[in-house]
Scaffold this motif. Structure first.
Motif, PDB file in Angstrom:
ATOM      1  N   ARG A   1       0.834  -1.212   0.000  1.00 13.70           N
ATOM      2  CA  ARG A   1       0.000   0.000   0.000  1.00 13.70           C
ATOM      3  C   ARG A   1       0.861   1.251   0.000  1.00 13.70           C
ATOM      4  O   ARG A   1       0.577   2.217  -0.713  1.00 13.70           O
ATOM      5  CB  ARG A   1      -0.930   0.009   1.215  1.00 13.70           C
ATOM      6  CG  ARG A   1      -2.101  -0.904   1.086  1.00 13.70           C
ATOM      7  CD  ARG A   1      -3.028  -0.760   2.278  1.00 13.70           C
ATOM      8  NE  ARG A   1      -4.051  -1.792   2.233  1.00 13.70           N
ATOM      9  CZ  ARG A   1      -4.518  -2.431   3.277  1.00 13.70           C
ATOM     10  NH1 ARG A   1      -4.062  -2.149   4.493  1.00 13.70           N
ATOM     11  NH2 ARG A   1      -5.446  -3.357   3.147  1.00 13.70           N
ATOM     12  N   PHE A   2       1.924   1.247   0.819  1.00 15.43           N
ATOM     13  CA  PHE A   2       2.795   2.409   0.895  1.00 15.43           C
ATOM     14  C   PHE A   2       3.513   2.632  -0.440  1.00 15.43           C
ATOM     15  O   PHE A   2       3.572   3.750  -0.949  1.00 15.43           O
ATOM     16  CB  PHE A   2       3.812   2.248   2.029  1.00 15.43           C
ATOM     17  CG  PHE A   2       4.704   3.435   2.187  1.00 15.43           C
ATOM     18  CD1 PHE A   2       4.206   4.642   2.655  1.00 15.43           C
ATOM     19  CD2 PHE A   2       6.046   3.364   1.859  1.00 15.43           C
ATOM     20  CE1 PHE A   2       5.025   5.751   2.788  1.00 15.43           C
ATOM     21  CE2 PHE A   2       6.878   4.462   1.990  1.00 15.43           C
ATOM     22  CZ  PHE A   2       6.364   5.655   2.463  1.00 15.43           C
ATOM     23  N   ARG A   3       4.045   1.569  -1.009  1.00 12.89           N
ATOM     24  CA  ARG A   3       4.732   1.671  -2.299  1.00 12.89           C
ATOM     25  C   ARG A   3       3.771   2.161  -3.388  1.00 12.89           C
ATOM     26  O   ARG A   3       4.112   3.022  -4.197  1.00 12.89           O
ATOM     27  CB  ARG A   3       5.313   0.313  -2.682  1.00 12.89           C
ATOM     28  CG  ARG A   3       6.096   0.336  -3.958  1.00 12.89           C
ATOM     29  CD  ARG A   3       6.638  -1.061  -4.293  1.00 12.89           C
ATOM     30  NE  ARG A   3       7.284  -1.037  -5.581  1.00 12.89           N
ATOM     31  CZ  ARG A   3       6.654  -1.053  -6.749  1.00 12.89           C
ATOM     32  NH1 ARG A   3       5.346  -1.101  -6.808  1.00 12.89           N
ATOM     33  NH2 ARG A   3       7.333  -1.023  -7.886  1.00 12.89           N
ATOM     34  N   LYS A   4       2.545   1.654  -3.387  1.00 10.61           N
ATOM     35  CA  LYS A   4       1.546   2.084  -4.364  1.00 10.61           C
ATOM     36  C   LYS A   4       1.230   3.573  -4.197  1.00 10.61           C
ATOM     37  O   LYS A   4       1.077   4.295  -5.179  1.00 10.61           O
ATOM     38  CB  LYS A   4       0.275   1.247  -4.216  1.00 10.61           C
ATOM     39  CG  LYS A   4      -0.785   1.579  -5.225  1.00 10.61           C
ATOM     40  CD  LYS A   4      -2.000   0.688  -5.069  1.00 10.61           C
ATOM     41  CE  LYS A   4      -3.073   1.073  -6.069  1.00 10.61           C
ATOM     42  NZ  LYS A   4      -4.289   0.291  -5.888  1.00 10.61           N
TER      43      LYS A   4
ATOM     44  N   LEU B   1       3.930   5.625  -5.805  1.00 10.98           N
ATOM     45  CA  LEU B   1       3.783   5.628  -7.258  1.00 10.98           C
ATOM     46  C   LEU B   1       2.631   6.540  -7.687  1.00 10.98           C
ATOM     47  O   LEU B   1       2.739   7.274  -8.673  1.00 10.98           O
ATOM     48  CB  LEU B   1       3.578   4.210  -7.780  1.00 10.98           C
ATOM     49  CG  LEU B   1       4.774   3.271  -7.584  1.00 10.98           C
ATOM     50  CD1 LEU B   1       4.402   1.852  -7.976  1.00 10.98           C
ATOM     51  CD2 LEU B   1       5.990   3.761  -8.355  1.00 10.98           C
ATOM     52  N   GLU B   2       1.530   6.514  -6.941  1.00 11.86           N
ATOM     53  CA  GLU B   2       0.395   7.395  -7.237  1.00 11.86           C
ATOM     54  C   GLU B   2       0.783   8.865  -7.098  1.00 11.86           C
ATOM     55  O   GLU B   2       0.247   9.724  -7.801  1.00 11.86           O
ATOM     56  CB  GLU B   2      -0.782   7.089  -6.307  1.00 11.86           C
ATOM     57  CG  GLU B   2      -1.473   5.784  -6.604  1.00 11.86           C
ATOM     58  CD  GLU B   2      -2.497   5.407  -5.544  1.00 11.86           C
ATOM     59  OE1 GLU B   2      -2.656   6.152  -4.545  1.00 11.86           O
ATOM     60  OE2 GLU B   2      -3.141   4.362  -5.704  1.00 11.86           O
ATOM     61  N   GLU B   3       1.700   9.155  -6.179  1.00  8.08           N
ATOM     62  CA  GLU B   3       2.165  10.523  -5.957  1.00  8.08           C
ATOM     63  C   GLU B   3       3.212  10.958  -6.978  1.00  8.08           C
ATOM     64  O   GLU B   3       3.731  12.069  -6.903  1.00  8.08           O
ATOM     65  CB  GLU B   3       2.745  10.663  -4.542  1.00  8.08           C
ATOM     66  CG  GLU B   3       1.706  10.700  -3.459  1.00  8.08           C
ATOM     67  CD  GLU B   3       0.793  11.915  -3.570  1.00  8.08           C
ATOM     68  OE1 GLU B   3       1.281  13.027  -3.830  1.00  8.08           O
ATOM     69  OE2 GLU B   3      -0.423  11.745  -3.408  1.00  8.08           O
TER      70      GLU B   3
ATOM     71  N   TYR C   1      12.863   5.868  -3.568  1.00 11.60           N
ATOM     72  CA  TYR C   1      12.015   6.477  -4.587  1.00 11.60           C
ATOM     73  C   TYR C   1      12.267   7.979  -4.608  1.00 11.60           C
ATOM     74  O   TYR C   1      12.607   8.571  -3.582  1.00 11.60           O
ATOM     75  CB  TYR C   1      10.540   6.208  -4.276  1.00 11.60           C
ATOM     76  CG  TYR C   1      10.143   4.769  -4.527  1.00 11.60           C
ATOM     77  CD1 TYR C   1       9.304   4.444  -5.579  1.00 11.60           C
ATOM     78  CD2 TYR C   1      10.622   3.737  -3.728  1.00 11.60           C
ATOM     79  CE1 TYR C   1       8.943   3.130  -5.833  1.00 11.60           C
ATOM     80  CE2 TYR C   1      10.281   2.419  -3.973  1.00 11.60           C
ATOM     81  CZ  TYR C   1       9.446   2.127  -5.023  1.00 11.60           C
ATOM     82  OH  TYR C   1       9.105   0.822  -5.283  1.00 11.60           O
ATOM     83  N   ALA C   2      12.090   8.598  -5.770  1.00 11.71           N
ATOM     84  CA  ALA C   2      12.302  10.040  -5.898  1.00 11.71           C
ATOM     85  C   ALA C   2      11.219  10.635  -6.768  1.00 11.71           C
ATOM     86  O   ALA C   2      10.661   9.975  -7.644  1.00 11.71           O
ATOM     87  CB  ALA C   2      13.676  10.323  -6.495  1.00 11.71           C
ATOM     88  N   ARG C   3      10.967  11.911  -6.510  1.00  3.97           N
ATOM     89  CA  ARG C   3       9.961  12.637  -7.282  1.00  3.97           C
ATOM     90  C   ARG C   3      10.446  14.057  -7.476  1.00  3.97           C
ATOM     91  O   ARG C   3      10.951  14.689  -6.555  1.00  3.97           O
ATOM     92  CB  ARG C   3       8.639  12.669  -6.516  1.00  3.97           C
ATOM     93  CG  ARG C   3       7.554  13.349  -7.305  1.00  3.97           C
ATOM     94  CD  ARG C   3       6.365  13.718  -6.469  1.00  3.97           C
ATOM     95  NE  ARG C   3       5.213  13.991  -7.284  1.00  3.97           N
ATOM     96  CZ  ARG C   3       5.077  15.040  -8.084  1.00  3.97           C
ATOM     97  NH1 ARG C   3       6.036  15.919  -8.178  1.00  3.97           N
ATOM     98  NH2 ARG C   3       3.983  15.217  -8.790  1.00  3.97           N
ATOM     99  N   TYR C   4      10.296  14.572  -8.694  1.00 10.51           N
ATOM    100  CA  TYR C   4      10.643  15.958  -8.958  1.00 10.51           C
ATOM    101  C   TYR C   4       9.502  16.854  -8.485  1.00 10.51           C
ATOM    102  O   TYR C   4       8.327  16.574  -8.734  1.00 10.51           O
ATOM    103  CB  TYR C   4      10.886  16.177 -10.459  1.00 10.51           C
ATOM    104  CG  TYR C   4      11.289  17.589 -10.776  1.00 10.51           C
ATOM    105  CD1 TYR C   4      12.576  18.024 -10.528  1.00 10.51           C
ATOM    106  CD2 TYR C   4      10.367  18.485 -11.296  1.00 10.51           C
ATOM    107  CE1 TYR C   4      12.948  19.327 -10.797  1.00 10.51           C
ATOM    108  CE2 TYR C   4      10.732  19.792 -11.569  1.00 10.51           C
ATOM    109  CZ  TYR C   4      12.024  20.203 -11.316  1.00 10.51           C
ATOM    110  OH  TYR C   4      12.387  21.501 -11.574  1.00 10.51           O
ATOM    111  N   CYS C   5       9.853  17.922  -7.799  1.00 15.61           N
ATOM    112  CA  CYS C   5       8.871  18.903  -7.323  1.00 15.61           C
ATOM    113  C   CYS C   5       9.287  20.266  -7.862  1.00 15.61           C
ATOM    114  O   CYS C   5      10.448  20.664  -7.723  1.00 15.61           O
ATOM    115  CB  CYS C   5       8.825  18.948  -5.803  1.00 15.61           C
ATOM    116  SG  CYS C   5       8.328  17.404  -5.033  1.00 15.61           S
ATOM    117  N   GLY C   6       8.372  20.976  -8.440  1.00 19.32           N
ATOM    118  CA  GLY C   6       8.684  22.265  -9.042  1.00 19.32           C
ATOM    119  C   GLY C   6       8.897  23.397  -8.063  1.00 19.32           C
ATOM    120  O   GLY C   6       9.443  24.432  -8.426  1.00 19.32           O
TER     121      GLY C   6
END
Length: 101
Positions: free
Chosen positions: A22-25, A28-30, A40-45
């Motif tokens: 659930r946490f991993r999903k 990915l949804e975020e 995991y990484a995500r670009y934030c503007g």
């Protein structure tokens, strides 16, 4: 700006594996992408976008295990050294187009 989520979660029971999934999903949804297992990484503007994503990740935290959130600038991210075996690769590039939330 880049937001990293690094975690060590238990997977010793069926319930723990379900919470891990659930946490991993949610990551990915975020919009996070997997760099390595449990990283995991995500670009934030902007800083505001980063804060919003950090809040949503905190809301999805499983009851056990350890999660670390790390915010770095594009410049710091670009200094990352990435190797596949002994061959050096470039780190992931920021997205060409920003996503508006």
């Amino acid at each position: 700006m880049w937001l990293f989520a690094m975690f060590d979660l238990p997977v010793d029971t069926v319930a723990a594996r379900r919470q891990y999934a659930r946490f991993r999903k949610k990551l990915l949804e975020e919009g996070f992408m997997m760099l390595q297992f449990s990283v995991y990484a995500r670009y934030c503007g902007s800083e505001e976008a980063s804060q919003a994503h950090r809040r949503r990740v905190r809301d999805a935290l499983p009851p056990d295990g350890e999660v670390r959130l790390l915010h770095v600038t594009d410049h710091q991210f670009g200094k990352m050294e990435v190797y596949h075996g002994r061959t050096r690769r470039k780190p992931e590039a920021p997205p060409e187009q920003l996503t508006l939330w």
